[in-house]
Write an enzyme that holds these catalytic residues in place. Sequence first.
Site, PDB file in Angstrom:
ATOM      1  N   ALA A  96      -4.674   8.033   3.380  1.00  0.00           N
ATOM      2  CA  ALA A  96      -3.390   7.750   2.740  1.00  0.00           C
ATOM      3  C   ALA A  96      -2.240   8.565   3.311  1.00  0.00           C
ATOM      4  CB  ALA A  96      -3.509   7.983   1.228  1.00  0.00           C
ATOM      5  N   GLY A 108       2.041   3.070   2.447  1.00  0.00           N
ATOM      6  CA  GLY A 108       3.179   3.026   3.359  1.00  0.00           C
ATOM      7  C   GLY A 108       4.309   2.179   2.815  1.00  0.00           C
ATOM      8  N   GLY A 149       0.832  -1.206   0.000  1.00  0.00           N
ATOM      9  CA  GLY A 149       0.000   0.000   0.000  1.00  0.00           C
ATOM     10  C   GLY A 149       0.864   1.252   0.000  1.00  0.00           C
ATOM     11  N   GLU A 177     -19.931   8.563  -1.036  1.00  0.00           N
ATOM     12  CA  GLU A 177     -19.553   8.635  -2.446  1.00  0.00           C
ATOM     13  C   GLU A 177     -20.239   7.558  -3.275  1.00  0.00           C
ATOM     14  OE1 GLU A 177     -15.232  10.758  -1.529  1.00  0.00           O
ATOM     15  OE2 GLU A 177     -15.301   8.624  -2.000  1.00  0.00           O
TER      16      GLU A 177
END
Length: 448
Positions: free
Chosen positions: A330, A27, A25, A184
């Site tokens: 994020a 990180g 991901g 969303e």
Amino acid sequence: MLDVDKLSLNIPDTTKPRVVIIGGGFGGINVAQRLKGKDFQVVMLDRQNYHGFWPLLYQVATAGLEPDSIAEPLRKMFGSDKYDDFHFRLVKVNSVNPIAKTVHTLVGDLPYDYLIIATGTKTNYFGNEEVKKNAFPLKQVPHALNLRSHLFQCFEQASMTADPELQQSLLNFVIVGGGPTGVETAGALAEMRKHILPTDYPGVDFSRMNIYLVEGMDRVLPPMSPESSRKTLKYLQDMGIIVKLNALVEGYDGYVATIKGGEKIQTQTLVWAAGVQGALIDGLPAEAVERGRIHVNRYNQVLGFDNIFAIGDIAFMKTDKWPKGHPGVAQPAIQQGKLLSKNLKRLVKGEKMEEFEYVDKGSLAIIGRNQAVADLPGNIHLGGFFAWMTWLFVHVMALVGFRNKLVVLSNWVYRFFTYENGTRLIIRPFVRKGDKVRRDFVNKYDME
């Protein structure tokens, strides 16, 4: 037949410090990108071979984007022509052994000098096994593709039935969780209902299509400011979305969603966006886990270990400013990954490491065309068109790879002028386990 016993991780021996990263991901990739050079051997282990931008998964699920436009192959990102002594293996890590300094996988163990756990989160069903069995999560690309297929199967079947009760259950959509994913997704479905579905399915009365957004707290977007929550609620209601606050889904059998208090909604689609939990790995002591995440110090070291680190959503770093840990977005993962790569270089040189300090760059959520909210540094709150433009810019820039940025931007521009979602394809019919009605339909019409 593939014999698993004949497979191995096949990582070359090295005299350099070996850094093992679990998870590709934000990180994980930010650490790996900055350890480029000759000082370390870097090994990344993940059960998928791509890095994905998960905030746009809902657009894959609602036919706005194809999955390859929000994902980038890890081997492409870390090719041997760009990174020396980097090794990726497509494998799931089952556990770690901090005493032996090894990670255990199905195809063998791997010793490490430094271990970085960047496994992120997984869906949290809060112990409700019935919901887990029948609801649609939205955390991975396969989840989004399953939901997309299911949605369009519902529309197709709604166009082929004269039974009003059955058609209504096919046209009722329940989304649980009023965070960014839920908001969303609801907004995207409402825009499809208004601009796309009546043209594709002229025989269906889409004024009967109900979109429910169920949130257990007293406002939508709880992590954002009350001002943004109020604006979002108004946007949602103006789009005809039925918002239920202070409401909890107690059960869902695949056909009926039961709200605490007794209300029942006939629906064949329940999207679960109500929460996440840390994707923990076995082997760490119980005292290293707090609030379902791995407890780390200000250097992202797991408590009790100087050579094991955790970053991103899986890491729980408690500070005066963030007593409940950093937000699950994020930016903390990106910033922690960048700093950790510097600290590892300092560590091997015997230099003092730098403490992590999170720089909050704000929060964003989009509801529909020209409708978004933004909480920005300096106590700035935006809504409407300017927030929408900010959301578009930030999300395009956050994508990995020039091709992905170009594809997503061109898709959005095309949709802005045409109101078209170009990927309304049922690539593979989806049937939930135990869904005999859908299974009979798929078999009867030879859809597989």
